[in-house]
Design an enzyme around this catalytic site. Structure first.
Site, PDB file in Angstrom:
ATOM      1  N   ASP A 120     -85.233 -70.493 -11.661  1.00 27.13           N
ATOM      2  CA  ASP A 120     -85.354 -69.083 -11.325  1.00 27.13           C
ATOM      3  C   ASP A 120     -85.373 -68.162 -12.559  1.00 27.13           C
ATOM      4  O   ASP A 120     -84.206 -68.369 -13.314  1.00 27.13           O
ATOM      5  CB  ASP A 120     -84.688 -68.470 -10.391  1.00 27.13           C
ATOM      6  CG  ASP A 120     -85.181 -67.009  -9.799  1.00 27.13           C
ATOM      7  OD1 ASP A 120     -86.120 -66.701 -10.328  1.00 27.13           O
ATOM      8  OD2 ASP A 120     -84.827 -66.737  -8.678  1.00 27.13           O
TER       9      ASP A 120
ATOM     10  N   TRP B 130     -90.165 -75.915  -4.853  1.00 30.27           N
ATOM     11  CA  TRP B 130     -90.890 -74.932  -4.214  1.00 30.27           C
ATOM     12  C   TRP B 130     -90.018 -74.153  -3.493  1.00 30.27           C
ATOM     13  O   TRP B 130     -89.516 -74.998  -2.162  1.00 30.27           O
ATOM     14  CB  TRP B 130     -92.046 -75.656  -3.519  1.00 30.27           C
ATOM     15  CG  TRP B 130     -92.739 -74.787  -2.648  1.00 30.27           C
ATOM     16  CD1 TRP B 130     -92.391 -73.841  -1.501  1.00 30.27           C
ATOM     17  CD2 TRP B 130     -94.265 -74.380  -2.699  1.00 30.27           C
ATOM     18  NE1 TRP B 130     -93.392 -73.389  -0.958  1.00 30.27           N
ATOM     19  CE2 TRP B 130     -94.546 -73.652  -1.671  1.00 30.27           C
ATOM     20  CE3 TRP B 130     -95.140 -75.121  -3.650  1.00 30.27           C
ATOM     21  CZ2 TRP B 130     -95.970 -73.050  -1.604  1.00 30.27           C
ATOM     22  CZ3 TRP B 130     -96.511 -74.674  -3.180  1.00 30.27           C
ATOM     23  CH2 TRP B 130     -96.769 -73.691  -2.391  1.00 30.27           C
ATOM     24  N   ASP B 131     -89.441 -73.258  -3.577  1.00 33.38           N
ATOM     25  CA  ASP B 131     -88.475 -72.205  -2.921  1.00 33.38           C
ATOM     26  C   ASP B 131     -88.962 -71.241  -1.943  1.00 33.38           C
ATOM     27  O   ASP B 131     -90.001 -70.817  -2.116  1.00 33.38           O
ATOM     28  CB  ASP B 131     -87.570 -71.756  -3.955  1.00 33.38           C
ATOM     29  CG  ASP B 131     -86.020 -71.754  -3.641  1.00 33.38           C
ATOM     30  OD1 ASP B 131     -85.544 -71.644  -2.328  1.00 33.38           O
ATOM     31  OD2 ASP B 131     -85.372 -71.184  -4.371  1.00 33.38           O
TER      32      ASP B 131
ATOM     33  N   ASP C 214     -77.335 -75.393  -0.810  1.00 29.88           N
ATOM     34  CA  ASP C 214     -77.199 -74.791  -2.023  1.00 29.88           C
ATOM     35  C   ASP C 214     -75.563 -75.046  -2.046  1.00 29.88           C
ATOM     36  O   ASP C 214     -74.867 -74.581  -3.079  1.00 29.88           O
ATOM     37  CB  ASP C 214     -77.126 -73.077  -2.026  1.00 29.88           C
ATOM     38  CG  ASP C 214     -78.901 -72.845  -2.369  1.00 29.88           C
ATOM     39  OD1 ASP C 214     -79.373 -73.641  -3.199  1.00 29.88           O
ATOM     40  OD2 ASP C 214     -79.196 -71.664  -2.332  1.00 29.88           O
TER      41      ASP C 214
HETATM   42  C1  GLA Z   1     -82.291 -70.579  -4.101  1.00 26.56           C
HETATM   43  C2  GLA Z   1     -81.930 -72.051  -4.381  1.00 26.56           C
HETATM   44  C3  GLA Z   1     -81.315 -72.188  -5.497  1.00 26.56           C
HETATM   45  C4  GLA Z   1     -81.905 -71.765  -6.700  1.00 26.56           C
HETATM   46  C5  GLA Z   1     -82.190 -69.923  -6.365  1.00 26.56           C
HETATM   47  C6  GLA Z   1     -82.866 -69.256  -7.529  1.00 26.56           C
HETATM   48  O1  GLA Z   1     -81.041 -70.057  -3.741  1.00 26.56           O
HETATM   49  O2  GLA Z   1     -81.781 -72.597  -3.157  1.00 26.56           O
HETATM   50  O3  GLA Z   1     -81.298 -73.589  -5.602  1.00 26.56           O
HETATM   51  O4  GLA Z   1     -83.372 -72.120  -6.933  1.00 26.56           O
HETATM   52  O5  GLA Z   1     -82.774 -69.789  -4.986  1.00 26.56           O
HETATM   53  O6  GLA Z   1     -82.982 -68.043  -7.160  1.00 26.56           O
END
Ligand code: GLA
Length: 731
Positions: free
Chosen positions: A368, A478-479, A549
């Site tokens: 990000d 792809w989030d 995460d």
């Molecule tokens: C989410 C994803 C993380 C990261 C952040 C970036 O939390 O799970 O791995 O990519 O967004 O904002």
């Protein structure tokens, strides 16, 4: 013949090498279920339904008011609402007059080789000689609505899949209020139910409970399958362990609002059902229209939970996941998120990649913060324009420099989102999901794009393509980082607003398909605040999904254990991260962080410049090891040896074995050391006749010895200590 119809007795029998499934058409055309379980030769099991309780109070069909048959207690294939079956229904249609009494009756059927695709939805696939399908056309006689029940058997895999389509051949519109993809009635409730629960940073933890006279229901209303419950449920015999006992696994190939439930009725039978969540759902079916519900996968194993999981893994690796990355070796990647968050520039990324390349790491993933004005989470989602000032040049400049180091490049997107503080929002304030006049909740300061609108879908696709075409980007993460609220679309009429969650998922699938068609060599990794959308629907598009995460190795033991209940290890994105861990502050040895990550798709998530020379050597060795062990970790069969949820929750162990049983990798992690605790591990899945050499010590053992007496690892002590044992068969 895996699917057989006895026309005289009107019985269907569906066989795989490990299961039989039997049901019949009764005198009125109702599909009555009789059996699902271990393979049997018998056909007519009607006696099982002869003497069940049918007190006078139960409603009886109009043609036999004095008979024994009642929908109140009968096991049926596709239960409906309002006509005498009070258990959870699979189907309910609201007629033009507003009634919801529904009941489907058999009309005709066909049996054929292969498996049809599901319109607009991901699904398992099979060649003509790999699976056989039964299609049963039914009708609700009152409304004239037709429902087709699809059953496909994968004969060699002990797998059945089911899905349903509905068509409206009448000249009046109706509403589908409820549509599940599968429903299976069991004559007894002598089972435990297993499901996977959790939350952000703690996904897919294992839960096992005894069934009782109640409904055990898991679901999502978040717009995604969610971290809280996974669209997976299993019924297992109370004595079932990893290697013994019966296990029935159910998994929905869907990434949106789902429900899965098991209901024990008052006389003791159990009904398992799964499909789109009916809460907040309605689908207007105009004359001539049809609707397809997602696919449910059903696995039967009488080799315990392990047998069930390996069947799911095999099915998904061979008949669900697609593309070249399924077999092509996946690069060891390093992701900058936990190291830098959004605080980076082009030079820092280049240095990151340079250091990574010295360690043998093969791909840098820029997470990000590379687009628009995005330097914190409050803005710019939707503005997929490269921030050249931050990168110190174009995306192509950066990627070319990184590629020159011999390092591939991957990029993060959150395509489904829009920040209120974005150029996109300023231009199109009605492009987000919202309800006119109602305040909008923000999640992580962002809103969700209304993908159900074609122009929005096209915008997302085209803006992603512009970036992807501008440089050699070989991977996309792809989030999806927030849940649905105020779920409305400005482009749909009032009577279709409850269609939005499902229309959204269909649009998401369309978008993913378009992207993969355009970039067939792209490696896609799914993500939703970690593992908040880890489901078979997403696996159809992305062969790996960021598991959580939480990258703490000890927390990951729970998360990865649960995830492997139905998802193949190769689908789990698993990274070595810094110690103390970013989220838990726990300190774990680098070796253990590597050993745990090796179970899934291996990578790093830290700043490589912080490594000492000794740590650099360890990382180089880990990368080499990942490649040496690729066949066994990526394609091997998984045997979970010790559950981190069992006993004192003080250790976890698993092993992977190649199909030819010539190579195995055993991993043991000590969560909490007890002084003098013995560490014996009885292995599984080996060839008892073969001699296996422990590559590290050179010592050999027979497969029989390893599986019966086991390995002795008493020297392994210390919280967070771990050991890998690589075994290779002697010729
Ligand atoms: C989410 C994803 C993380 C990261 C952040 C970036 O939390 O799970 O791995 O990519 O967004 O904002």
């Amino acid at each position: 013949m895996p699917i057989f119809f006895n026309s005289e007795k009107k019985i269907f029998k569906l066989d795989t090498k490990g299961s039989s499934y039997i049901f019949a058409i009764n005198e009125d055309g109702i599909l009555v279920h009789t059996y699902y379980g271990a393979p049997i030769k018998d056909l007519d099991l009607g006696y099982l339904n002869e003497n069940f309780t049918t007190p006078g109070i139960c409603p009886k069909p109009h043609y036999a008011p004095g008979g024994r048959f009642t929908l109140d207690t009968a096991p049926v294939e596709f239960p409906c609402t309002g006509t005498g079956d009070y258990r959870p229904a699979a189907f309910s249609v609201r007629s033009a007059q507003g009634h919801t009494a529904t009941l489907v009756h058999y009309l005709s059927h066909k049996i054929y080789g292969g498996k049809p695709a599901l319109e607009g939805l991901p699904a398992t696939f099979a060649g003509e000689d790999e699976a056989t399908t039964l299609e049963i056309l039914t009708e609700d006689r009152h409304t004239g609505i037709r429902v087709t029940l699809f059953y496909t058997v994968f004969e060699d895999l002990s797998v059945m899949t089911r899905h349903v389509t509905v068509e409206n051949p009448t000249d009046t519109a109706v509403n589908i209020e409820r549509i599940y993809s599968t429903s299976v009635d069991f004559h007894t409730h002598d089972y435990d139910v297993i499901h996977l629960h959790g939350h952000h940073c703690r996904e897919r933890n294992y839960s096992r409970t005894r069934l009782d006279y109640a409904t055990h229901r898991i679901s999502s209303l978040r717009g995604a399958s969610g971290a809280e419950h996974n669209p997976f449920m299993a019924l297992v015999s109370p004595d079932a362990t990893e290697n013994y006992g019966e296990a029935y696994g159910f998994n929905l190939v869907y990434s949106g609002n789902f429900a899965a439930e098991v209901n024990v009725e008052c006389y003791g039978s159990a009904r398992v059902a799964m499909g789109i969540n009916s809460d907040g759902f309605n689908w207007l079916l105009e004359p001539g229209e049809h609707f397809t519900a997602p696919e449910a996968v059903m696995v039967y194993s009488n080799e315990g939970l392990g047998g069930m999981s390996r069947t799911f893994h095999n099915l998904y690796r061979k008949h669900l996941m697609r593309g070249e990355w399924l077999t092509k070796r996946r690069p060891v990647l390093i992701n900058n998120w936990e190291a830098t968050a959004m605080n980076f520039d082009g030079e820092k990324l280049y240095e990151f990649a340079k250091k990574a390349s010295e360690l043998g790491i093969e791909m840098l993933v820029l997470d990000d913060g590379w687009f628009g004005k995005r330097n914190n989470a409050r803005c710019a989602l939707g503005d997929w324009v490269v921030n050249e000032e931050k990168l110190g040049g174009t995306m192509n400049d950066l990627v070319t420099r990184i590629n020159a180091l011999g390092v591939k490049f991957g990029l993060w997107f959150e395509p489904e989102m829009i920040s209120p503080d974005s150029d996109l929002y300023r231009a199109h304030p009605d492009w987000c999901l919202h309800i006119e006049g109602r305040p909008m909740s923000l999640g992580r300061f962002q809103l969700i794009l209304d993908l159900t609108r074609k122009e929005v879908e096209d915008y997302v696709f085209e803006s992603m393509c512009r970036v992807l075409d501008s440089a050699n980007i070989e991977y996309v993460k792809w989030d999806f980082n927030r849940n649905f609220t105020e779920t409305g679309s400005a482009a749909l009429p009032a009577e279709r607003q409850k269609e939005v969650p499902h229309r959204y998922v269909l649009a998401l699938y369309r978008l993913l398909e378009r992207l993969l068609n355009r970039y067939p060599h792209l490696l896609l990794e799914g993500c939703a605040s970690g593992g908040g959308r880890f489901d078979p629907g997403m696996l159809y598009y992305s062969p790996q999904i960021w598991t959580s995460d939480c990258s703490d190795a000890i927390e990951r033991l729970d998360i990865q254990y649960g995830t492997t209940m139905c998802y193949p290890p190769s689908s789990m994105g698993a990274h070595v991260s810094a110690s103390p861990n970013h989220q838990t502050k726990r300190i774990s040895p680098l070796s253990t962080r590597g050993n745990v990550a090796l179970e899934g798709t291996f990578g790093y998530e830290l700043d490589p410049s912080t490594f000492t020379e000794e740590e650099c050597e360890t990382v180089r060795a880990q990368v080499r090891q990942y490649h040496e062990l690729y066949d066994v970790t990526h394609f091997g069969d998984l045997y979970r040896l010790v559950s981190p949820f069992d006993g004192d929750r003080d250790r976890s162990a698993w092993m992977q074995v190649t199909e030819d049983k010539r190579e195995a990798l055993v991993t043991l992690v000590i969560i909490r050391t007890h002084v003098g605790q013995r560490q014996y591990l009885r292995l599984c899945g080996l060839d008892p006749e073969k001699q296996y050499r422990d590559v590290a010590t050179g010592r050999t053992y027979s497969g029989a010895l390893l599986m019966n007496a086991g390995l002795c690892l008493n020297t392994l002590v210390g919280d967070g200590a771990s050991r890998l044992i690589h075994l290779v068969a002697e010729d």
